[in-house]
Design an enzyme around this catalytic site. Structure first.
Site, PDB file in Angstrom:
ATOM      1  N   HIS A 207       0.930  -1.133   0.074  1.00 40.76           N
ATOM      2  CA  HIS A 207      -0.131  -0.040   0.228  1.00 40.76           C
ATOM      3  C   HIS A 207       1.023   1.330  -0.218  1.00 40.76           C
ATOM      4  O   HIS A 207       1.722   1.315   0.718  1.00 40.76           O
ATOM      5  CB  HIS A 207      -0.853  -0.291   1.264  1.00 40.76           C
ATOM      6  CG  HIS A 207      -1.717   1.173   1.539  1.00 40.76           C
ATOM      7  ND1 HIS A 207      -1.840   1.905   2.472  1.00 40.76           N
ATOM      8  CD2 HIS A 207      -2.678   1.696   0.676  1.00 40.76           C
ATOM      9  CE1 HIS A 207      -3.012   2.854   2.308  1.00 40.76           C
ATOM     10  NE2 HIS A 207      -3.367   2.777   1.086  1.00 40.76           N
ATOM     11  N   ARG A 208       0.528   2.343  -0.879  1.00 41.74           N
ATOM     12  CA  ARG A 208       1.432   3.309  -1.105  1.00 41.74           C
ATOM     13  C   ARG A 208       3.033   2.901  -1.255  1.00 41.74           C
ATOM     14  O   ARG A 208       3.833   3.848  -0.674  1.00 41.74           O
ATOM     15  CB  ARG A 208       1.343   4.460   0.043  1.00 41.74           C
ATOM     16  CG  ARG A 208      -0.152   4.614   0.007  1.00 41.74           C
ATOM     17  CD  ARG A 208      -0.585   5.911   1.102  1.00 41.74           C
ATOM     18  NE  ARG A 208      -1.906   5.967   1.465  1.00 41.74           N
ATOM     19  CZ  ARG A 208      -2.454   6.608   2.553  1.00 41.74           C
ATOM     20  NH1 ARG A 208      -1.596   7.453   3.034  1.00 41.74           N
ATOM     21  NH2 ARG A 208      -3.705   6.586   2.885  1.00 41.74           N
TER      22      ARG A 208
ATOM     23  N   GLU B   5       0.396  -0.752  -4.844  1.00 40.74           N
ATOM     24  CA  GLU B   5      -0.640   0.443  -4.873  1.00 40.74           C
ATOM     25  C   GLU B   5      -0.022   1.684  -4.737  1.00 40.74           C
ATOM     26  O   GLU B   5       0.750   1.779  -3.692  1.00 40.74           O
ATOM     27  CB  GLU B   5      -1.671   0.120  -4.120  1.00 40.74           C
ATOM     28  CG  GLU B   5      -2.815   0.983  -4.141  1.00 40.74           C
ATOM     29  CD  GLU B   5      -3.082   2.153  -3.385  1.00 40.74           C
ATOM     30  OE1 GLU B   5      -3.845   2.867  -3.495  1.00 40.74           O
ATOM     31  OE2 GLU B   5      -2.065   2.450  -2.650  1.00 40.74           O
TER      32      GLU B   5
ATOM     33  N   ASP C 245      -0.795   6.335  -5.250  1.00 42.53           N
ATOM     34  CA  ASP C 245      -1.943   7.581  -5.641  1.00 42.53           C
ATOM     35  C   ASP C 245      -1.305   8.304  -6.682  1.00 42.53           C
ATOM     36  O   ASP C 245      -0.085   8.823  -6.438  1.00 42.53           O
ATOM     37  CB  ASP C 245      -2.408   7.931  -4.425  1.00 42.53           C
ATOM     38  CG  ASP C 245      -2.564   7.051  -3.081  1.00 42.53           C
ATOM     39  OD1 ASP C 245      -3.848   6.525  -3.317  1.00 42.53           O
ATOM     40  OD2 ASP C 245      -1.902   6.795  -2.337  1.00 42.53           O
TER      41      ASP C 245
ATOM     42  N   HIS D 229      -0.472  11.088  -2.006  1.00 41.25           N
ATOM     43  CA  HIS D 229      -1.693  10.760  -1.437  1.00 41.25           C
ATOM     44  C   HIS D 229      -2.620  11.822  -1.141  1.00 41.25           C
ATOM     45  O   HIS D 229      -3.737  11.906  -1.524  1.00 41.25           O
ATOM     46  CB  HIS D 229      -1.709   9.717  -0.173  1.00 41.25           C
ATOM     47  CG  HIS D 229      -2.882   9.393   0.138  1.00 41.25           C
ATOM     48  ND1 HIS D 229      -3.630  10.006   1.297  1.00 41.25           N
ATOM     49  CD2 HIS D 229      -3.722   8.329   0.098  1.00 41.25           C
ATOM     50  CE1 HIS D 229      -4.688   9.601   1.423  1.00 41.25           C
ATOM     51  NE2 HIS D 229      -4.800   8.645   0.891  1.00 41.25           N
TER      52      HIS D 229
ATOM     53  N   GLU E 257      -3.677   4.166  -8.316  1.00 43.55           N
ATOM     54  CA  GLU E 257      -5.074   4.834  -8.068  1.00 43.55           C
ATOM     55  C   GLU E 257      -4.979   6.423  -8.242  1.00 43.55           C
ATOM     56  O   GLU E 257      -4.188   7.120  -8.018  1.00 43.55           O
ATOM     57  CB  GLU E 257      -5.079   4.806  -6.233  1.00 43.55           C
ATOM     58  CG  GLU E 257      -6.476   5.234  -6.122  1.00 43.55           C
ATOM     59  CD  GLU E 257      -6.835   5.529  -4.666  1.00 43.55           C
ATOM     60  OE1 GLU E 257      -6.102   4.873  -3.622  1.00 43.55           O
ATOM     61  OE2 GLU E 257      -7.541   6.480  -4.110  1.00 43.55           O
TER      62      GLU E 257
ATOM     63  N   LYS F  21      -6.462   9.675  -7.784  1.00 48.10           N
ATOM     64  CA  LYS F  21      -6.650  10.381  -6.750  1.00 48.10           C
ATOM     65  C   LYS F  21      -7.330  11.637  -7.250  1.00 48.10           C
ATOM     66  O   LYS F  21      -6.706  12.707  -7.063  1.00 48.10           O
ATOM     67  CB  LYS F  21      -5.444  10.498  -5.776  1.00 48.10           C
ATOM     68  CG  LYS F  21      -5.800  10.802  -4.376  1.00 48.10           C
ATOM     69  CD  LYS F  21      -6.882   9.700  -3.495  1.00 48.10           C
ATOM     70  CE  LYS F  21      -6.330   9.031  -2.416  1.00 48.10           C
ATOM     71  NZ  LYS F  21      -7.184   7.937  -2.104  1.00 48.10           N
TER      72      LYS F  21
ATOM     73  N   ASP G 211      -0.050  -2.432   4.172  1.00 46.14           N
ATOM     74  CA  ASP G 211       1.198  -1.653   4.445  1.00 46.14           C
ATOM     75  C   ASP G 211       2.332  -2.490   4.932  1.00 46.14           C
ATOM     76  O   ASP G 211       3.506  -2.210   5.008  1.00 46.14           O
ATOM     77  CB  ASP G 211       0.694  -0.736   5.857  1.00 46.14           C
ATOM     78  CG  ASP G 211      -0.214   0.398   5.670  1.00 46.14           C
ATOM     79  OD1 ASP G 211      -0.512   0.776   4.468  1.00 46.14           O
ATOM     80  OD2 ASP G 211      -1.033   0.842   6.589  1.00 46.14           O
TER      81      ASP G 211
END
Ligand code: G3P
Ligand code: MG
Length: 252
Positions: A13-14, A40, A42, A55, A114, A116, A237
């Protein structure tokens, strides 16, 4: 006979927000080094038309300065430190561009981009993503997700070959919480918050040929529940912890 259980894709995540500063090249590298299948992250568009990986709408939490991504130029964002907030060893990590993140990742990595942007009016973000998807030949190893169904609809009209995922969560405005725009879009996947994942959702989504990619799952007990349900991807994460749970399944 029961079908053999397949393990979900392990997506950081990120990058790997629990291990390194989110949405930085160091974060992407940490995620892959921790055993993720991909990441993943943003994406937003700067005032001068560059796509950057970040993000928040504003710069305060990560870079400790006032300002917003969409009203800043790339040159202005490049002056900022996106790593020091996580630890002194990451001080000076820049906000990366989408191109830099794609180029830094191994060709085997899966990418969940993603988009955003919560406004309905386009600022060109989806056109930039479609162009990067083509230029970097991401077919087969990328999905573009968003909470914004209007943006996803525009992206679908630009390029029907780009796999799309609709994000939704229990704290969204009523009507969006269960991702109802799914009925208006041609989606490869649903991206629900993990608390919304249950056997019925898996059955109906898989019955329609849609994947379930869920987020953000950091507790091993919850990872085991979702692996058992047969989700397609888990965004975490802590890809190192998910890797342990996945290997337990493969060795059982
Ligand atoms: O794509 C899953 C997850 O990243 C969505 O929430 O706020 O972390 O971008 P957020
Ligand atoms: Mg995200």
């Amino acid at each position: 006979m029961a079908e053999p259980m397949t393990r979900p894709l392990n997506l950081g995540h990120r990058g790997a927000r629990g291990l390194a500063p989110e949405n930085t090249l160091a974060g992407m590298a940490a995620g892959m080094a921790a055993g993720a299948d991909g990441v993943e992250f943003d994406v937003q568009r700067t005032a001068d038309g560059h796509l950057v990986v970040f993000h928040d709408d504003d710069l305060q939490r990560i870079c400790s300065v006032a300002g917003r991504v969409v009203t800043s130029t790339l040159a202005q964002l490049r002056e900022l430190d996106a790593g020091g907030h996580f630890g002194p060893q990451f001080a000076g990590e820049p906000i990366p561009t989408l191109d830099e993140v794609i180029e830094a990742l191994p060709a085997s990595a899966f990418l969940n981009i993603e988009a955003k942007r919560f406004r309905l009016r386009s600022d060109g973000l989806e056109a930039g993503i479609a162009e990067a998807f083509r230029r970097h030949s991401l077919a087969g190893r990328c999905i573009v997700s968003s909470f914004n169904p209007v943006l996803l609809g525009r992206l679908a009209r630009m390029d029907r070959s780009i796999p799309l995922g609709l994000l939704y969560a229990p704290d969204l405005p009523f009507g969006f919480r269960q991702g109802w725009p799914r009925h208006l879009l041609r989606l490869r996947a649903l991206h629900p918050h993990y608390e919304q994942v249950n056997p019925e959702l898996l059955r109906t989504a898989h019955g329609r040929g849609q994947q379930i990619n869920t987020w953000t799952v950091n507790e091993p007990t919850e990872m085991r529940r979702l692996i058992g349900l047969g989700v397609d991807s888990i965004i975490t994460d802590r890809p190192d912890l998910l890797g342990l749970e996945n290997s337990r399944l493969e060795n059982s």
